[in-house]
Design a protein around this motif. Structure first.
Motif, PDB file in Angstrom:
ATOM      1  N   PHE A 279       1.201  -2.950   2.286  1.00  0.00           N
ATOM      2  CA  PHE A 279       0.436  -1.980   1.509  1.00  0.00           C
ATOM      3  C   PHE A 279       0.710  -0.597   2.097  1.00  0.00           C
ATOM      4  O   PHE A 279       0.960  -0.463   3.291  1.00  0.00           O
ATOM      5  N   PHE A 280       0.614   0.416   1.245  1.00  0.00           N
ATOM      6  CA  PHE A 280       0.836   1.782   1.675  1.00  0.00           C
ATOM      7  C   PHE A 280      -0.434   2.581   1.463  1.00  0.00           C
ATOM      8  O   PHE A 280      -1.051   2.489   0.393  1.00  0.00           O
ATOM      9  N   PRO A 281      -0.855   3.381   2.450  1.00  0.00           N
ATOM     10  CA  PRO A 281      -2.078   4.179   2.271  1.00  0.00           C
ATOM     11  C   PRO A 281      -1.907   5.205   1.161  1.00  0.00           C
ATOM     12  O   PRO A 281      -0.841   5.806   1.011  1.00  0.00           O
ATOM     13  N   ALA A 282      -2.960   5.397   0.376  1.00  0.00           N
ATOM     14  CA  ALA A 282      -2.884   6.295  -0.774  1.00  0.00           C
ATOM     15  C   ALA A 282      -3.238   7.724  -0.425  1.00  0.00           C
ATOM     16  O   ALA A 282      -2.937   8.646  -1.178  1.00  0.00           O
ATOM     17  N   VAL A 283      -3.894   7.929   0.725  1.00  0.00           N
ATOM     18  CA  VAL A 283      -4.389   9.247   1.076  1.00  0.00           C
ATOM     19  C   VAL A 283      -3.475   9.970   2.052  1.00  0.00           C
ATOM     20  O   VAL A 283      -3.172  11.145   1.904  1.00  0.00           O
TER      21      VAL A 283
END
Length: 284
Positions: A279-283
């Motif tokens: 998963f990749f952080p959105a912020v």
């Protein structure tokens, strides 16, 4: 432990009944207070099978607990079922992946806030021989159209999950209403759907994290990926205080804010399998 008196009389000197009753009541009150305090620090989170089965929560929740003292208990269901739990007021917070459903939940007054937390993507899985030749398709919609044209076996979760909803959008984009016998709606989670696809040499849509952690691949492989239509974003939703006043909103807000914080986003980025991020952080 009570000891017998060794002074004077050899009779034991038991505490008076009133004193014993007070001691028991005091103990019960102390235990009850401790149990209530512990319960006050428990958050019920409805989330997806993909986030739970990937091992993400095993990575995140101890860090959140260390930061806040809050225990998070996860109910891992399809996103549609998570929305149903929210509408009934049976979950304190949501972490899901269906933007249209999230917007509808807010519009209906059940949720008050939504924030993008992380993302990955969907991939089209199929037998390595690829009878529908989807690896040559220019778009995801065309890949779905080729599967339908070949009437190649396709296993669908069919469970109103975020992945199932994404699959339905892709069929619609291809202008196709899939049907039996080549199209199989299973009503099952991602792992079971991939197991069926492996047994049938069938195509399937999977989120990348679930595919990365899936072991029983047999002749299956990723045959189509990297299309904008396969973007898979996850959001945290806070439920409405007005509609559901009995929920633990203060704890939910701490969870929501932690996911958006530098610490929470870093924790998402650090979660990897064999060195690869799931998963990749959105912020950040």
């Amino acid at each position: 432990m009570m000891r017998r008196s060794r002074r004077g009389s050899h009779r034991s000197h038991s505490p008076r009944p009133a004193v014993m009753a007070l001691s028991v009541l005091s103990l019960v009150s102390t235990l009850a207070a401790g149990t209530a305090a512990a319960a006050d620090k428990v958050l019920l989170l409805a989330s997806t099978t993909s986030t739970e089965q990937s091992g993400l929560f095993d990575h995140l929740l101890p860090r959140f607990h260390n930061a806040t003292g809050i225990e998070v208990r996860v109910v891992a269901v399809g996103t549609g079922q998570a929305f149903a739990l929210a509408r009934r007021g049976d979950a304190d917070a949501l972490l899901v992946h269906d933007p249209a459903g999230e917007a509808a939940l807010i519009a209906a007054g059940h949720a008050s806030e939504r924030a993008d937390i992380m993302f990955n993507d969907y991939v089209l899985i199929g037998p390595t021989e690829d009878p529908a030749a989807i690896d040559e398709a220019p778009t995801a919609a065309e890949a779905f159209a080729r599967i339908a044209a070949a009437e190649a076996p396709f296993t669908s979760r069919g469970d109103d999950s975020g992945t199932h909803r994404a699959e339905q959008r892709l069929w619609a984009a291809a202008g196709i209403e899939p049907s039996a016998p080549w199209y199989r709606e299973l009503g099952s989670a991602m792992g079971a759907t991939l197991n069926t696809a492996a047994a049938m040499d069938a195509y399937a849509l999977a989120d990348r994290a679930s595919w990365a952690t899936f072991v029983n691949r047999q002749a299956l492989a990723v045959l189509f990926e990297c299309d904008e239509a396969l973007f898979n974003g996850y959001a945290s939703l806070l439920l409405s205080r007005e509609r559901h006043p009995h929920l633990r909103h203060d704890l939910a807000e701490q969870w929501h804010d932690w996911l958006l914080s530098e610490e929470g986003q870093d924790a998402i980025a650090e979660f990897r399998l064999d060195g690869e991020p799931l998963f990749f952080p959105a912020v950040l």
